[in-house]
Write a protein that holds these residues in place. Structure first.
Motif, PDB file in Angstrom:
ATOM      1  N   SER A  75       0.831  -1.207   0.000  1.00 47.89           N
ATOM      2  CA  SER A  75       0.000   0.000   0.000  1.00 47.89           C
ATOM      3  C   SER A  75       0.867   1.259   0.000  1.00 47.89           C
ATOM      4  CB  SER A  75      -0.918   0.000   1.221  1.00 47.89           C
ATOM      5  OG  SER A  75      -1.760  -1.142   1.225  1.00 47.89           O
ATOM      6  N   LEU A  76       1.976   1.207   0.758  1.00 46.26           N
ATOM      7  CA  LEU A  76       2.877   2.355   0.810  1.00 46.26           C
ATOM      8  C   LEU A  76       3.472   2.656  -0.558  1.00 46.26           C
ATOM      9  CD1 LEU A  76       4.506   4.507   2.340  1.00 46.26           C
ATOM     10  CD2 LEU A  76       6.178   2.711   2.891  1.00 46.26           C
ATOM     11  N   PHE A  77       3.948   1.625  -1.247  1.00 45.95           N
ATOM     12  CA  PHE A  77       4.575   1.846  -2.551  1.00 45.95           C
ATOM     13  C   PHE A  77       3.554   2.236  -3.624  1.00 45.95           C
ATOM     14  CE2 PHE A  77       8.041  -0.696  -0.628  1.00 45.95           C
ATOM     15  CZ  PHE A  77       9.068   0.226  -0.806  1.00 45.95           C
ATOM     16  N   ILE A  78       2.335   1.775  -3.490  1.00 47.47           N
ATOM     17  CA  ILE A  78       1.287   2.250  -4.399  1.00 47.47           C
ATOM     18  C   ILE A  78       1.038   3.747  -4.174  1.00 47.47           C
ATOM     19  CG2 ILE A  78      -1.178   2.110  -4.911  1.00 47.47           C
ATOM     20  CD1 ILE A  78      -1.024  -0.887  -4.461  1.00 47.47           C
ATOM     21  N   GLY A  79       1.031   4.148  -2.905  1.00 52.00           N
ATOM     22  CA  GLY A  79       0.860   5.565  -2.603  1.00 52.00           C
ATOM     23  C   GLY A  79       2.005   6.406  -3.139  1.00 52.00           C
ATOM     24  N   ILE A  80       3.252   5.905  -3.020  1.00 56.63           N
ATOM     25  CA  ILE A  80       4.410   6.629  -3.551  1.00 56.63           C
ATOM     26  C   ILE A  80       4.306   6.758  -5.069  1.00 56.63           C
ATOM     27  CG2 ILE A  80       6.912   6.498  -3.883  1.00 56.63           C
ATOM     28  CD1 ILE A  80       7.080   5.198  -1.117  1.00 56.63           C
TER      29      ILE A  80
END
Length: 275
Positions: A75-80
């Motif tokens: 989820s973090l890397f999708i947000g980035i």
């Protein structure tokens, strides 16, 4: 094509505009990553504390913690990627294609993974249990997400894939507090069965490890080729099963010798006819 000073100035201006467009996104992405990583750390610490209070199974806790950690970082890397301007649909499509390729190449491992999940969730056995599975008997040492490790009573390590373990019969010998010791004792033909029975029951009466409720029993079970076969059954605590079994066999042999009760060996009687 001739490059003019005006063209160079235009390219430089476009480059500067592009840099000013990209730098803020990179800064925002870096800040997003740092803040997101901090938040994920706090969430994982809280989640692990909840798991430790709820369940003392280290293997299950490690697995659940790993799944939550992976989901949070995805989820973090999708947000980035979204902050950097990468289209979300394209990013999800790439992840889906990568997941499909990995799944096709690791079909056997995924079967073991699914088996590990089932074992950890439904808990047919746990670390420390004595089980009979896949033709092996031993103590479960570690339940991993792919393999289960067990140690046999002669100190051999057995590593069993969880896929087969989750889809086959498993005998758990540690779930019950009491176990029944089953012995078969052969006595010679002509032996007084009542005396033999009382001799064996007297051994159990003098053994405090043997439960008297239910009471030990001795039955004539079979007319064998060379012996009358007695079935002996006695209940004891699970941890005392094998000591009671072996001690009783030795005690029966000693008591039979003292009372002259013969324990026969295989023999055959041959009648020779006259021509």
């Amino acid at each position: 094509m001739e490059i003019t000073p005006e063209m160079v100035d235009s390219l430089i201006a476009q480059g500067i505009d592009l840099v000013w467009l990209i730098i803020p996104k990179l800064i925002y992405a870096a800040l997003f990553y740092l803040v997101g990583r901090f938040i994920i750390g706090k969430i994982l610490k809280g989640f692990n504390r909840v798991l430790e209070k709820r369940d003392k199974n280290p293997s299950l806790n490690d697995f659940l913690s790993g799944v939550v950690k992976a989901a949070l970082y995805v989820s973090l890397f999708i947000g980035i990627a979204t902050v950097l301007g990468v289209p979300l649909t394209s990013f999800v499509a790439i992840l889906g294609a990568a997941g499909l390729a990995i799944g096709l190449s690791l079909q056997g491992s995924l079967s073991n993974f699914a088996g590990g999940v089932l074992i950890l969730v439904f808990k047919p056995f746990k670390s420390g249990d004595v089980i009979v599975a896949q033709g092996h008997t031993g103590v479960v040492k570690q339940i991993g997400i792919i393999y289960t490790r067990m140690t046999t009573f002669d100190n051999k390590e057995i590593i069993i894939p969880n896929g087969g373990l989750a889809n086959s019969d498993v005998v758990n010998m540690s779930t019950q507090e009491t176990r029944r010791a089953d012995l078969t004792v052969g006595v010679a033909y002509g032996t007084n069965i009542k005396v033999a029975r009382e001799t064996i029951l007297d051994i159990f009466k003098n053994d405090k490890r043997v439960h008297q409720d239910p009471e030990p029993v001795v039955f004539l079970n079979n007319f064998g080729d060379s012996s009358l076969d007695l079935v002996v059954r006695a209940w004891t605590d699970a941890g005392d099963l094998w000591p009671v079994y072996f001690d009783t066999m030795e005690a029966i042999n000693t008591a039979f010798e003292e009372k002259g009760i013969e324990i026969p060996f295989p023999q055959r009687v041959v009648h020779q006819g006259k021509d």
